[in-house]
Scaffold this active site. Structure first.
Site, mmCIF file in Angstrom:
data_model
loop_
_atom_site.group_PDB
_atom_site.id
_atom_site.type_symbol
_atom_site.label_atom_id
_atom_site.label_comp_id
_atom_site.label_asym_id
_atom_site.label_seq_id
_atom_site.Cartn_x
_atom_site.Cartn_y
_atom_site.Cartn_z
ATOM 1 N N LYS A 36 36.604 47.886 52.402
ATOM 2 C CA LYS A 36 36.955 46.771 51.535
ATOM 3 C C LYS A 36 36.689 45.474 52.282
ATOM 4 O O LYS A 36 37.228 45.247 53.364
ATOM 5 C CB LYS A 36 38.426 46.868 51.181
HETATM 6 P P1 FBP Z 1 43.489 39.718 45.944
HETATM 7 O O1 FBP Z 1 42.679 40.280 44.806
HETATM 8 O O2 FBP Z 1 44.767 39.128 45.485
HETATM 9 O O3 FBP Z 1 42.646 38.814 46.794
HETATM 10 O O4 FBP Z 1 43.919 40.974 46.819
HETATM 11 C C1 FBP Z 1 43.085 41.525 47.769
HETATM 12 C C2 FBP Z 1 43.695 41.384 49.137
HETATM 13 O O5 FBP Z 1 42.956 42.068 50.105
HETATM 14 C C3 FBP Z 1 45.138 41.821 49.250
HETATM 15 O O6 FBP Z 1 45.254 43.188 49.522
HETATM 16 C C4 FBP Z 1 45.641 40.933 50.318
HETATM 17 O O7 FBP Z 1 47.000 40.665 50.205
HETATM 18 C C5 FBP Z 1 44.897 39.680 50.076
HETATM 19 O O8 FBP Z 1 43.673 40.025 49.500
HETATM 20 C C6 FBP Z 1 44.663 38.881 51.327
HETATM 21 O O9 FBP Z 1 44.018 37.717 50.950
HETATM 22 P P2 FBP Z 1 43.713 36.544 51.946
HETATM 23 O O10 FBP Z 1 42.932 37.131 53.049
HETATM 24 O O11 FBP Z 1 42.902 35.590 51.133
HETATM 25 O O12 FBP Z 1 45.011 35.990 52.391
#
Ligand code: FBP
Length: 305
Positions: free
Chosen positions: A205
């Protein structure tokens, strides 16, 4: 249920997961779950933002989203492939929603009350088995001063997970030593995605990369070898290539809440570039439920058709 040819093709690329082993079975279950069942595409719903960004920043815009049941029932109703969350959130809904959607236990988390680019371990394989999860998730921060420790922890967790027949998902988010812009630079994301494959993740991911090239030793390879990075489709192809030439499942994160068109254009690029899907949290729970359901339905239609 027999697999579609595309699901069989994907499974055949995980050569250490011998046919009939439970990791293969769990990966097969994931690929045959939700409305994208059998397509080789996935949409995963992650709700760990309460940890990463705090509950009020995450949920106050849609106050029902403070309730874990809101999220799990949303993921089921939307026909998503899996629900990924830290220990407490899965524990809060595991019996109500047992066997209704695959659960992925997110086993480490950061928080924004500190600036330290590190994560705390908050779950393990024993928890994942107790909660009947199909797999474990973990975050590494390539580039951070803690990256070596995080990578070692990821490999340790994944080893135990595979011994217990679980699948493994690695959030590979570059941050720390590079510029802010560099965190989503295509040369950096490509590197981060490849490291995730080398850690043995079944599913990688990453964030959708920009066309920016961070000024580091990998930049020259892109320029000298004329690697195409101009369009989002080009960049998705670059990331799939860095993931063992397409042998690993790669999903892209949704990021901060944005408008429907913007997100749907990203999904079109992911599909056209050969990506395997999306992992979207904020773009769902920071919208009214009916609008979020409509958005996911449109995403599913793009991935299906
Ligand atoms: P989102 O779709 O809300 O971006 O979620 C994906 C994710 O990987 C979450 O699992 C994690 O909390 C968040 O993004 C972290 O986002 P960032 O790195 O922007 O703080």
């Amino acid at each position: 249920m027999s697999n579609s040819p595309i699901v069989n093709e994907i499974l055949s690329k995980y050569e250490s997961d011998i046919e009939g082993s439970s990791s293969t079975k769990k990966l097969q279950d994931l690929l045959n779950s939700g409305k994208l069942s059998g397509t080789g595409k996935l949409i995963i719903y992650p709700v760990d933002q309460g940890f990463e960004h705090g509950p009020d920043r995450s949920f106050s815009i849609n106050s029902k989203a403070y309730d874990p049941h809101y999220h799990i029932s949303f993921a089921i109703e939307a026909g998503m492939s899996a629900f990924a969350a830290p220990l407490g959130m899965i524990e809060a809904g595991v019996s109500t929603f047992a066997n209704k959607i695959p659960f992925i236990l997110k086993c480490n988390s950061s928080n924004s009350l500190t600036n330290i680019k590190d994560q705390a371990i908050t779950g393990n394989v024993k928890d994942a088995l107790r909660l009947n999860c199909i797999g474990v998730g973990f975050t590494i921060y390539p580039g951070s001063e803690f990256n070596f420790k995080l990578i070692e922890q990821a490999c340790h967790l994944f080893r135990e997970a595979k011994e217990s027949g679980l699948i493994t998902v690695l959030w590979s988010y570059a941050r720390g030593s590079m510029s802010k812009k560099g965190e989503t630079a295509v040369n950096i994301i490509s590197y981060a995605a490849h490291m995730a494959c080398l850690c043995g993740a079944h599913i990688v991911k990453v964030k959708l990369p920009t066309s920016y090239l961070e000024d580091d030793p990998t930049k020259d390879a892109f320029i000298k070898n004329n690697i195409q990075i101009n369009t989002p489709v080009d960049r998705v192809k670059v990331i799939k290539k860095s993931c063992f030439n397409g042998r690993r499942i790669v999903v892209f994160s949704g990021g901060e809440a944005k408008n429907d068109n913007e997100l749907l254009n990203e999904v079109k690029a992911i599909k056209e570039g050969g990506g395997n899907g999306s992992i979207v949290g904020r773009n769902c729970f920071q919208r009214p439920r009916d609008k979020a359901l409509e958005l996911i339905n449109n995403m599913i239609n793009i991935y299906k058709n």
